[in-house]
Design an enzyme around this catalytic site. Structure first.
Site, PDB file in Angstrom:
ATOM      1  N   GLY A   1       0.819  -1.212   0.000  1.00 41.06           N
ATOM      2  CA  GLY A   1       0.000   0.000   0.000  1.00 41.06           C
ATOM      3  C   GLY A   1       0.848   1.256   0.000  1.00 41.06           C
TER       4      GLY A   1
ATOM      5  CB  SER B   1      -0.318  -5.854  -7.246  1.00 41.83           C
ATOM      6  OG  SER B   1       0.095  -4.938  -8.222  1.00 41.83           O
TER       7      SER B   1
ATOM      8  CD  GLU C   1       8.445  -3.051  -6.007  1.00 40.37           C
ATOM      9  OE1 GLU C   1       8.306  -2.379  -4.966  1.00 40.37           O
ATOM     10  OE2 GLU C   1       7.684  -2.961  -6.979  1.00 40.37           O
TER      11      GLU C   1
END
Ligand code: FAD
Length: 390
Positions: free
Chosen positions: A132, A166, A249
């Site tokens: 988020g 997602s 990430e």
């Protein structure tokens, strides 16, 4: 000194993974036969969940995590081999957002209580996560985010909205960046919270992508209470925790292996097709070089992690190159196929099951998600090459 060779033990690990894939899926396995718009389908999700449970049973969810947190205590190199083999063989791996983003962040910044609760659920494939961060007015300029959290007793109370989240429709938990001090300079008033998606006041609404698939969502928060113990790091210091997650990430490697497999299929296709013109052969040679470059850039990131360094602009280089390559490859593929390149999966005239047609569309978000290519170029120019920020 960078050493990109894998040693004998690491190659033995690769063979062990290949052996498991053969045993589990058979020699002819070529991936689950769903198109990109179906990837968000219940069928594909259930299939992936089944594989994750099997990996968890083997203790293979998070090879590079320490053994006390359910990992195998292997190195980043072995983790990369694992990612490569699964991606190359089209086997859905462990949930990337859980194992690749929030898990490593908790290993560094989490309290003992957070580690034992959340990492245990991740390695046992009992929980999946969503991220988020983005909001309608805050994507590239993430630090301008407005979702507000106010402390009330032992809880934070969240109000606001996230977007492009997602997997929010399936996730059990969200790691979220929220504003706790609206008066501080924007990077210094942000806190990193772990939010149970079943908490009253959370509404998830689907966003359908251009392929017709449901991958991301809008998430609304109305007086959502999150216990203070679910804060990661200090209050108002969440930006730095959040950026560590982003570095994890961008360092997650597997893109070039998946691309290599699709490239090999394309070579097989061209070998039997009138589309194998001289021009196509030149393009194939360029693509082969680019795939190798992409792998090397990923291995540079790996080599840094292996040496205890935190890749930053190096991860941006690898992420940007591989995401742009996936788009160039898709463009090259459909152009080489001529009009047939536009025929989608399911049609008798579709070439390679319409893979390039779908890839042409599904690769578009690759240069946006995780920070757009422009943002990566900015990181490379400033943090990598020392130019002043504008
Ligand atoms: C498939 C997909 C999945 C996603 N999943 C998630 C998720 O799970 N969780 C989550 O939080 N977010 C997610 N996102 C959101 C993603 O992080 C944002 O879309 C991204 O950061 C860009 O933000 P934006 O869409 O608001 O675009 P903007 O920031 O409005 O950018 C618009 C354009 O302006 C350019 N631009 C902006 N600022 C600059 C600058 N300083 N210099 C040069 N150019 C600039 C951008 O490159 C872009 O081309 C996802 C996005 C996609 C596409």
């Amino acid at each position: 000194m960078m050493d990109f060779e894998f040693n004998n033990d690491q190659e033995a690990w690769r063979n062990e993974i290949r052996g498991w894939i053969r045993e589990e899926f058979g020699e002819d396995w070529n991936g689950l036969d769903v198109s990109n718009d179906e990837e968000g389908s219940d069928e594909a999700w259930e299939f992936s969940k089944g594989i994750r449970s099997k990996l968890a049973e083997k203790g293979w969810t998070a090879p590079a995590w320490p053994t006390e947190h359910g990992g195998m205590g292997l190195s980043f190199a072995e983790q990369a081999i694992f990612n490569e083999e699964l991606a190359y063989h089209r086997v859905p791996g462990p949930d990337l957002i859980s194992v690749g983003y929030v898990g490593p962040t908790l290993l560094v910044y989490g309290t003992d209580g957070q580690k034992s609760q959340f990492l245990d659920d991740i390695v046992n494939s009992r929980a999946s996560w969503c991220q988020g961060y983005s909001e309608p007015g805050s994507g590239s300029d993430l630090a301008s985010l407005q979702t507000r959290a106010v402390k009330d007793g032992d809880d934070y109370v969240i109000n606001g909205q996230k977007i492009w989240t997602s997997n929010a429709h399936r996730a059990d938990w969200m790691f979220a960046l929220v504003r706790t001090d609206p008066d501080a300079p924007k990077h210094r008033g942000i806190t990193y919270l772990l939010v149970d998606m079943k908490t009253p006041g959370i509404t998830v609404r689907p966003l359908i992508n251009m392929l017709g698939g449901h991958g991301f969502n809008e998430v609304f928060f109305e007086d959502v209470r999150v216990p203070v113990e679910n804060r990661v790091g200090e209050e108002n210091r969440g930006w730095y925790v959040g950026m560590a997650t982003m570095d994890f990430e961008r360092s997650a490697l597997s893109g070039s292996a998946a691309l290599r497999r699709n490239f090999e299929d394309f070579i097989d296709y061209l070998g039997e097709s009138p589309a194998a013109t001289r021009e196509a052969k030149l393009g194939v040679a360029d693509t082969a070089i680019n795939i190798e470059v992409s792998r090397m850039l990923s291995l540079r990131v790996l080599s840094m992690q292996q040496g205890g360094l935190a890749p930053n602009h190096e991860a941006s280089v690898a992420k940007m190159f591989s995401s742009e390559l996936s788009q160039r490859f898709a463009r090259f593929g459909i152009n080489t196929m001529g009009s047939y390149g536009q025929v989608r999966k399911g049609d008798p005239y579709a070439q390679m099951k319409g893979w390039f047609t779908e890839q042409y569309m599904s690769s578009v978000p690759a240069t946006i998600a995780g920070g757009s290519s422009e943002i990566q170029r900015g990181i490379i120019a400033t943090r990598g090459l020392g130019l002043p920020r504008a």
